[in-house]
Design a protein around this motif. Structure first.
Motif, mmCIF file in Angstrom:
data_model
loop_
_atom_site.group_PDB
_atom_site.id
_atom_site.type_symbol
_atom_site.label_atom_id
_atom_site.label_comp_id
_atom_site.label_asym_id
_atom_site.label_seq_id
_atom_site.Cartn_x
_atom_site.Cartn_y
_atom_site.Cartn_z
ATOM 1 N N VAL A 90 0.936 -0.548 0.093
ATOM 2 C CA VAL A 90 -0.198 0.011 -0.084
ATOM 3 C C VAL A 90 0.757 1.137 0.001
ATOM 4 O O VAL A 90 0.555 2.020 -0.845
ATOM 5 N N SER A 106 2.198 1.719 -3.353
ATOM 6 C CA SER A 106 1.468 1.849 -4.276
ATOM 7 C C SER A 106 1.133 3.398 -4.026
ATOM 8 O O SER A 106 0.640 4.692 -4.887
ATOM 9 N N ALA A 107 0.606 4.341 -2.920
ATOM 10 C CA ALA A 107 0.627 5.516 -2.598
ATOM 11 C C ALA A 107 1.856 6.571 -3.383
ATOM 12 O O ALA A 107 1.508 7.549 -3.416
ATOM 13 N N SER A 134 1.538 6.417 -6.636
ATOM 14 C CA SER A 134 0.517 7.176 -7.995
ATOM 15 C C SER A 134 1.577 8.869 -7.683
ATOM 16 O O SER A 134 0.547 9.394 -8.297
ATOM 17 N N ARG A 135 1.435 9.101 -6.543
ATOM 18 C CA ARG A 135 1.373 10.794 -6.451
ATOM 19 C C ARG A 135 2.925 10.645 -6.661
ATOM 20 O O ARG A 135 2.900 12.066 -7.821
ATOM 21 N N VAL A 192 0.107 9.636 1.640
ATOM 22 C CA VAL A 192 0.513 8.328 2.153
ATOM 23 C C VAL A 192 0.373 7.633 3.216
ATOM 24 O O VAL A 192 -0.442 6.363 3.562
ATOM 25 N N ALA A 195 -3.787 5.929 3.115
ATOM 26 C CA ALA A 195 -3.411 4.957 2.210
ATOM 27 C C ALA A 195 -3.332 3.953 3.318
ATOM 28 O O ALA A 195 -4.038 2.865 3.479
ATOM 29 N N SER A 236 -7.587 -0.472 -0.557
ATOM 30 C CA SER A 236 -6.934 0.359 0.061
ATOM 31 C C SER A 236 -5.397 1.435 -2.142
ATOM 32 O O SER A 236 -5.287 2.176 -2.195
ATOM 33 N N ILE A 237 -5.394 -0.189 -2.309
ATOM 34 C CA ILE A 237 -4.790 0.247 -4.269
ATOM 35 C C ILE A 237 -5.948 0.973 -4.580
ATOM 36 O O ILE A 237 -5.267 2.104 -5.940
ATOM 37 N N CYS A 265 -4.995 4.435 -3.683
ATOM 38 C CA CYS A 265 -4.050 5.548 -4.505
ATOM 39 C C CYS A 265 -4.590 5.644 -6.032
ATOM 40 O O CYS A 265 -3.270 6.256 -5.632
ATOM 41 N N SER A 295 -7.508 11.916 -7.873
ATOM 42 C CA SER A 295 -6.177 11.827 -7.425
ATOM 43 C C SER A 295 -5.319 13.094 -7.752
ATOM 44 O O SER A 295 -4.699 13.511 -6.546
#
Length: 493
Positions: free
Chosen positions: A16, A19-20, A23-24, A147, A150, A171-172, A175, A180
């Protein structure tokens, strides 16, 4: 043995977090890419007039610093990314609340930006300039906070869903959620999500005092944070019911009600205090003829007046033909919210329509998260569940045994999800009937049931795979569309 039991959770938390972060990084990369390839619709982002405060020396110092920065191009690039509502948050952090309409933006994010820019990032002022440091502070705060959100969502999902894999999927999905771009920009959504989801996690973990503090901070970041008091109202309602009707202890019920009321008041305090702060700055010391209309109201609420007067927010006021494109823009998130609520109500009517008072005994363990059942109260709920248990087939077997046999596998359909479903329903109705409906995408994007439901339908037999593609396609489309439109000052949500 202990390591074997805890390893899935630790492994999933690591996934997680990765992934967070990824993604950012993707969002920030897309922002830079679109800003480089395309010209912004509005080029006024770098404009920064002097502060209106009486202390005129500070703005002049800032201007001098801006003229002698070491990397003016970098500072200009950061300032150009301060668009839409970000302008308000940075301006408030720099100059305070100067205009009446700025009070629509709650102070937690500006305070955090100001604090970080004056401490950790203060050495960067001579390098990129004061306003660029303020903007950079907002980006740093929100991306780090995302983050953490998440991780909290994963931990919350594990407790409620009792399924590590479902919690990981949810959770993903968060993200890479459709809103977003706002979680990586200088908007209050990230801090609100942090303290809302974090407060909910602490509440179900039995840490009521910490939960109150976190929910209060959510109300200090956005006005809708006060709705989080509904979780304590829900819990208090069930505790009082148990005390009066099941345990026959009226005094205990009184204690429960008083305790719940005090917790709710604590959550309301930041909102009320901010309204009082605005009243003191805008209304006091002025003649009645020079006062704003809301100052003369019996209950002077600055926030409601600003939303109505400056942004045209009100019940059904957005129901116009010309706003149809905005309704279409918000339709995916509203449809997902509606489907999640209807699906829960359809499959668990005895829980949904009784507000959990008639939850089947198989749900006792999960329902206790919010309902706070006493250990000996399961037998006391026999009357509510008697009718359901008496439904039998011709051969004498129960009609519902397979559905309730494994309480640990209830997942999205467990009784513990009900308060979150009710919360989502209230928020979705508010977004559709009262607010500018296109804001629904980011307004609802923090809500855990959306991701729990999406995770649930992805694993449903038959059409689950198809729905999974649809959810991911929707998230990816808005992920890309948002970074393109928002960063170049085009309307998005």
């Amino acid at each position: 043995m202990t390591q074997t039991k805890t390893s899935p959770k630790l492994h999933h938390e690591t996934t997680v977090i990765k992934s967070a972060i990824i993604s950012r990084l993707i969002v920030l990369t897309l922002i830079l890419l679109w800003r480089t390839l395309l010209s912004p619709y509005d080029t006024s982002a770098p404009i920064n007039p002097n502060c209106l405060s009486n202390n005129s020396s500070q703005p002049n110092v800032d201007l001098q610093q801006q003229q002698h920065v070491l990397l003016p191009s970098l500072g200009s690039a950061i300032e150009s990314s301060i668009v839409w509502d970000s302008v308000y948050f940075v301006r408030i952090a720099q100059c305070g609340y100067e205009y009446e309409q700025t009070y629509a933006f709650f102070p937690l994010l500006p305070l955090c930006i100001s604090l970080l820019s004056r401490t950790v990032l203060a050495p960067l002022v001579p390098v990129i300039g004061q306003r660029a440091v303020l903007g950079l502070s907002g980006f740093v705060i929100n991306n780090i906070a995302f983050v953490i959100v998440a991780v909290y969502l994963y931990r919350l999902s594990v407790i409620i869903l009792k399924d590590h894999d479902a919690a990981l999927r949810a959770s993903i999905l968060f993200c890479f959620n459709p809103a977003s771009i706002f979680y990586s920009s200088i908007y209050s959504e990230t801090l609100y999500a942090l303290f809302s989801v974090g407060g909910l996690y602490h509440l179900i973990s039995g840490k009521d005092v910490i939960a109150v503090l976190w929910f209060a901070l959510s109300g200090f970041s956005r006005s809708n944070g006060i709705i989080n008091a509904g979780y304590f109202c829900f819990q208090t309602m069930h505790q009082a019911y148990d005390a009066v009707f099941l345990r026959k202890r009226a005094f205990l019920a009184l204690q429960v009600v008083v305790g719940g009321a005090l917790r709710c008041i604590c959550i309301f305090v930041p909102f009320v205090a901010f309204q009082a702060y605005g009243y003191n700055n805008i209304c006091l010391g002025h003649l009645p003829n020079n006062m704003s209309p809301w100052c003369k109201a019996r209950v002077p609420l600055l926030y409601n007046y600003i939303q109505s007067h400056y942004w045209g927010v009100g019940f059904l006021r957005y129901f116009q033909v010309k706003q149809l494109p905005n309704f279409l823009l918000a339709s995916p998130i509203l449809s997902l919210a509606l489907c999640s609520i209807v699906h829960y109500a359809k499959l668990k009517p005895e829980i949904f329509f009784s507000l959990g008072f008639c939850a089947p005994p198989e749900h006792k363990d999960s329902a206790a998260v919010f309902f706070s059942f006493a250990e000996n109260s399961s037998n006391s709920r026999e009357n509510c569940n008697l009718k359901a248990r008496k439904q039998v087939t011709k051969d004498g077997t129960s009609l519902l045994p397979e559905e309730y046999k494994l309480s640990a596998k209830q997942g999205y359909l467990s009784a513990a999800v009900l308060p979150c479903i009710l919360h989502l329903g209230f928020m979705a109705a508010t977004a559709f009937f009262v607010m500018h409906v296109q804001v629904a995408t980011r307004f609802l994007s923090f809500s855990p049931p959306l991701y729990w439901f999406a995770s649930y339908i992805m694993k449903s037999p038959g059409t689950g795979k198809r729905w999974g593609y649809i959810v991911w396609a929707y998230s990816a489309a808005y992920f890309l569309l948002g970074s393109l439109l928002f960063s170049n000052f085009y309307p998005f949500t």
